[in-house]
Design a protein around this motif. Structure first.
Motif, PDB file in Angstrom:
ATOM      1  N   ARG A   1      -8.792   7.656  -6.766  1.00 47.14           N
ATOM      2  CA  ARG A   1      -8.879   8.079  -5.449  1.00 47.14           C
ATOM      3  C   ARG A   1      -7.877   9.436  -5.010  1.00 47.14           C
ATOM      4  NH1 ARG A   1      -7.139   3.696  -3.192  1.00 47.14           N
ATOM      5  NH2 ARG A   1      -5.074   4.329  -3.105  1.00 47.14           N
ATOM      6  N   ASP A   2      -6.704   9.245  -5.442  1.00 41.23           N
ATOM      7  CA  ASP A   2      -5.620  10.205  -5.123  1.00 41.23           C
ATOM      8  C   ASP A   2      -5.406  11.470  -5.980  1.00 41.23           C
ATOM      9  OD1 ASP A   2      -5.071   8.444  -3.051  1.00 41.23           O
ATOM     10  OD2 ASP A   2      -3.407   7.600  -4.061  1.00 41.23           O
ATOM     11  N   LEU A   3      -5.995  11.365  -7.115  1.00 45.65           N
ATOM     12  CA  LEU A   3      -6.060  12.733  -8.121  1.00 45.65           C
ATOM     13  C   LEU A   3      -7.412  13.362  -8.293  1.00 45.65           C
ATOM     14  CD1 LEU A   3      -3.556  10.921  -8.668  1.00 45.65           C
ATOM     15  CD2 LEU A   3      -3.865  11.581 -11.113  1.00 45.65           C
ATOM     16  N   PRO A   4      -7.640  14.174  -7.123  1.00 43.33           N
ATOM     17  CA  PRO A   4      -8.866  14.954  -7.257  1.00 43.33           C
ATOM     18  C   PRO A   4      -9.332  15.477  -8.573  1.00 43.33           C
ATOM     19  CG  PRO A   4      -7.348  15.668  -5.468  1.00 43.33           C
ATOM     20  CD  PRO A   4      -6.632  14.710  -6.356  1.00 43.33           C
ATOM     21  N   GLY A   5     -10.732  15.155  -8.790  1.00 46.02           N
ATOM     22  CA  GLY A   5     -11.144  15.492 -10.225  1.00 46.02           C
ATOM     23  C   GLY A   5     -10.787  14.774 -11.275  1.00 46.02           C
ATOM     24  N   SER A   6      -9.972  13.780 -11.214  1.00 45.24           N
ATOM     25  CA  SER A   6      -9.520  12.799 -12.359  1.00 45.24           C
ATOM     26  C   SER A   6     -10.587  11.765 -12.933  1.00 45.24           C
ATOM     27  CB  SER A   6      -8.376  11.981 -11.958  1.00 45.24           C
ATOM     28  OG  SER A   6      -8.745  11.090 -11.079  1.00 45.24           O
ATOM     29  N   THR A   7     -10.512  11.589 -14.070  1.00 47.69           N
ATOM     30  CA  THR A   7     -11.244  10.452 -14.690  1.00 47.69           C
ATOM     31  C   THR A   7     -10.485   9.442 -15.418  1.00 47.69           C
ATOM     32  OG1 THR A   7     -11.575  11.714 -16.844  1.00 47.69           O
ATOM     33  CG2 THR A   7     -13.131  12.030 -14.962  1.00 47.69           C
ATOM     34  N   VAL A   8     -10.813   8.351 -15.202  1.00 49.33           N
ATOM     35  CA  VAL A   8      -9.941   7.380 -15.631  1.00 49.33           C
ATOM     36  C   VAL A   8     -10.445   6.299 -16.560  1.00 49.33           C
ATOM     37  CG1 VAL A   8      -8.392   5.336 -14.749  1.00 49.33           C
ATOM     38  CG2 VAL A   8      -8.715   7.175 -13.194  1.00 49.33           C
ATOM     39  N   THR A   9      -9.740   5.918 -17.855  1.00 51.60           N
ATOM     40  CA  THR A   9     -10.206   4.827 -18.681  1.00 51.60           C
ATOM     41  C   THR A   9      -9.445   3.688 -18.556  1.00 51.60           C
ATOM     42  OG1 THR A   9     -10.876   6.669 -20.428  1.00 51.60           O
ATOM     43  CG2 THR A   9     -10.549   4.213 -21.060  1.00 51.60           C
ATOM     44  N   ALA A  10     -10.138   2.722 -17.956  1.00 52.26           N
ATOM     45  CA  ALA A  10      -9.036   1.402 -17.772  1.00 52.26           C
ATOM     46  C   ALA A  10      -9.213   0.663 -18.631  1.00 52.26           C
ATOM     47  CB  ALA A  10      -9.784   0.743 -16.501  1.00 52.26           C
TER      48      ALA A  10
ATOM     49  N   HIS B   1       0.762  -1.252   0.077  1.00 54.42           N
ATOM     50  CA  HIS B   1      -0.059  -0.043   0.219  1.00 54.42           C
ATOM     51  C   HIS B   1       0.889   1.156   0.044  1.00 54.42           C
ATOM     52  CE1 HIS B   1      -2.065   3.470   1.931  1.00 54.42           C
ATOM     53  NE2 HIS B   1      -3.256   2.789   1.371  1.00 54.42           N
ATOM     54  N   ASP B   2       1.743   1.283   0.828  1.00 54.51           N
ATOM     55  CA  ASP B   2       2.578   2.564   0.988  1.00 54.51           C
ATOM     56  C   ASP B   2       3.402   2.863  -0.483  1.00 54.51           C
ATOM     57  OD1 ASP B   2       2.165   2.588   3.446  1.00 54.51           O
ATOM     58  OD2 ASP B   2       3.670   2.043   4.438  1.00 54.51           O
ATOM     59  N   TYR B   3       3.674   1.869  -0.974  1.00 61.48           N
ATOM     60  CA  TYR B   3       4.592   2.010  -2.466  1.00 61.48           C
ATOM     61  C   TYR B   3       3.519   2.683  -3.378  1.00 61.48           C
ATOM     62  CZ  TYR B   3       5.330   0.759  -7.095  1.00 61.48           C
ATOM     63  OH  TYR B   3       5.582   0.532  -8.583  1.00 61.48           O
ATOM     64  N   HIS B   4       2.372   1.992  -3.555  1.00 67.99           N
ATOM     65  CA  HIS B   4       1.286   2.361  -4.406  1.00 67.99           C
ATOM     66  C   HIS B   4       0.717   3.803  -4.063  1.00 67.99           C
ATOM     67  CE1 HIS B   4       0.923  -1.395  -6.626  1.00 67.99           C
ATOM     68  NE2 HIS B   4       0.657  -2.155  -5.450  1.00 67.99           N
ATOM     69  N   ARG B   5       0.601   4.190  -2.764  1.00 66.18           N
ATOM     70  CA  ARG B   5       0.245   5.459  -2.373  1.00 66.18           C
ATOM     71  C   ARG B   5       1.393   6.546  -2.776  1.00 66.18           C
ATOM     72  NH1 ARG B   5      -3.809   7.006   1.009  1.00 66.18           N
ATOM     73  NH2 ARG B   5      -4.254   9.148   0.651  1.00 66.18           N
ATOM     74  N   GLU B   6       2.453   6.260  -2.457  1.00 69.18           N
ATOM     75  CA  GLU B   6       3.580   7.272  -2.958  1.00 69.18           C
ATOM     76  C   GLU B   6       3.819   7.558  -4.446  1.00 69.18           C
ATOM     77  OE1 GLU B   6       8.559   7.844  -1.854  1.00 69.18           O
ATOM     78  OE2 GLU B   6       7.281   6.092  -0.954  1.00 69.18           O
ATOM     79  N   LEU B   7       3.543   6.325  -5.049  1.00 70.68           N
ATOM     80  CA  LEU B   7       3.765   6.376  -6.574  1.00 70.68           C
ATOM     81  C   LEU B   7       2.500   7.464  -7.144  1.00 70.68           C
ATOM     82  CD1 LEU B   7       4.844   5.775  -9.360  1.00 70.68           C
ATOM     83  CD2 LEU B   7       3.712   3.636  -9.401  1.00 70.68           C
ATOM     84  N   THR B   8       1.326   7.175  -6.673  1.00 74.08           N
ATOM     85  CA  THR B   8       0.253   7.796  -7.385  1.00 74.08           C
ATOM     86  C   THR B   8       0.182   9.194  -6.706  1.00 74.08           C
ATOM     87  OG1 THR B   8      -1.197   7.227  -5.318  1.00 74.08           O
ATOM     88  CG2 THR B   8      -1.316   5.861  -7.604  1.00 74.08           C
ATOM     89  N   GLN B   9       0.796   9.556  -5.456  1.00 75.99           N
ATOM     90  CA  GLN B   9       0.963  10.904  -5.159  1.00 75.99           C
ATOM     91  C   GLN B   9       2.054  11.705  -6.017  1.00 75.99           C
ATOM     92  OE1 GLN B   9       1.608  10.660  -0.802  1.00 75.99           O
ATOM     93  NE2 GLN B   9      -0.886  10.427  -0.479  1.00 75.99           N
ATOM     94  N   TRP B  10       3.049  10.895  -6.332  1.00 79.34           N
ATOM     95  CA  TRP B  10       4.035  11.581  -7.284  1.00 79.34           C
ATOM     96  C   TRP B  10       3.258  12.020  -8.596  1.00 79.34           C
ATOM     97  CZ3 TRP B  10       8.253   8.396  -9.970  1.00 79.34           C
ATOM     98  CH2 TRP B  10       9.132   9.221 -10.754  1.00 79.34           C
ATOM     99  N   VAL B  11       2.860  10.999  -9.001  1.00 76.40           N
ATOM    100  CA  VAL B  11       2.198  11.153 -10.234  1.00 76.40           C
ATOM    101  C   VAL B  11       1.121  12.445 -10.424  1.00 76.40           C
ATOM    102  CG1 VAL B  11       0.487  10.273 -12.068  1.00 76.40           C
ATOM    103  CG2 VAL B  11       2.616   8.901 -11.108  1.00 76.40           C
ATOM    104  N   GLY B  12       0.503  12.277  -9.080  1.00 76.47           N
ATOM    105  CA  GLY B  12      -0.642  13.596  -9.024  1.00 76.47           C
ATOM    106  C   GLY B  12       0.082  14.922  -9.016  1.00 76.47           C
TER     107      GLY B  12
END
Length: 261
Positions: free
Chosen positions: A54-63, A18-29
């Protein structure tokens, strides 16, 4: 059943690391800007899509993924998390001409680029999909998780990993690509590289034992006929005994590259 185990393993990876994934998405954010439109390539069970929404406010995601089972699981997770209105799914084979994914600010490819039949073509498609100034994110595994380091089963696990690496090479997976060169050749600008050395020791997240069990059992099944019978039996014993072990750890390395169009 094997597909179900893959989905479970991806979900467990997100929970335990979890910590790795959270740090990565926050960096990207921090790099992505406000309200980014994100495309998640090879989205799998949805770890990246959900974290980005979740971590990028206002984002929309196409998976985007080739597997309808993965996408159905992802949609269920998104709905359960209250993110269903910000995540859409597209079933597509990314080794074929890409569908129109719309204006895109961020392309996220986590542990998916090495699966592409032609990474150069995929990166060219990514370049064409991004808006000028858009952000490319590639995250890859330098090493798959080790759970038994420092235990009597360490050598067994390392033999299994070595044989799995040979199996991936034989299958033509692009595990050893020079991604910065590939990225620049596709037309992107300067590449920002960051290495994450993950070393989790007790006390570990509660899901770690199951993560180790599923991972080791997948290894054992994949190496049927490639490892000695005694090693296969020992791997199965190590896997099924994770729930009662007190010597588990999680050690892996992941590298992430960011570049702009």
């Amino acid at each position: 059943m094997a597909h179900d185990h893959m989905i479970e393993m991806l979900d467990l990876d997100a929970e335990v690391l979890h910590d790795y994934h959270r740090e990565l998405t926050q960096w990207v954010g921090r790099e992505a800007g406000d309200h980014p439109r994100v495309v998640d390539l090879g989205a799998g069970s949805g770890t990246g899509s959900l974290a980005l929404a979740r971590d990028l406010p206002g984002s929309t995601v196409t998976a985007v993924d080739v597997s309808p089972d993965m996408l159905a699981h992802l949609r269920a997770r998104a709905d359960a998390a209250g993110l269903g209105d910000r995540i859409r799914t597209v079933e597509a084979d990314l080794d074929q001409p890409w569908p129109d994914l719309g204006p895109t600010d961020v392309i996220w490819a986590a542990s998916s680029m090495h699966h592409m039949a032609d990474p150069a073509r995929a990166l060219t498609s990514a370049f064409g999909t991004l808006r000028p100034g858009g952000l490319l994110v590639i995250a890859e595994l330098d090493s798959f998780p080790l759970f038994l380091a420092g235990t009597p089963d360490e050598d067994l696990e390392r033999r299994g990993h070595a044989e799995m690496a040979r199996r991936r090479d034989e299958a033509g997976l692009h595990m050893h690509e020079n991604w910065p060169t590939r990225i620049n050749t596709a037309g992107f600008g300067a590449v920002n590289e960051r290495r994450f050395d993950i070393d989790l020791r007790p006390p570990l997240p509660p899901a770690t034992a199951r993560y180790a069990e599923v991972s080791l059992l997948r290894m054992r099944d994949a190496l049927e006929g490639r490892l000695a019978t005694a090693d296969l039996a020992a791997l199965e014993k190590a896997a099924t005994g994770t729930a009662t072990r007190t010597d588990l750890s999680v050690r892996t390395t992941r590298t992430v590259w960011l570049a702009r169009r």
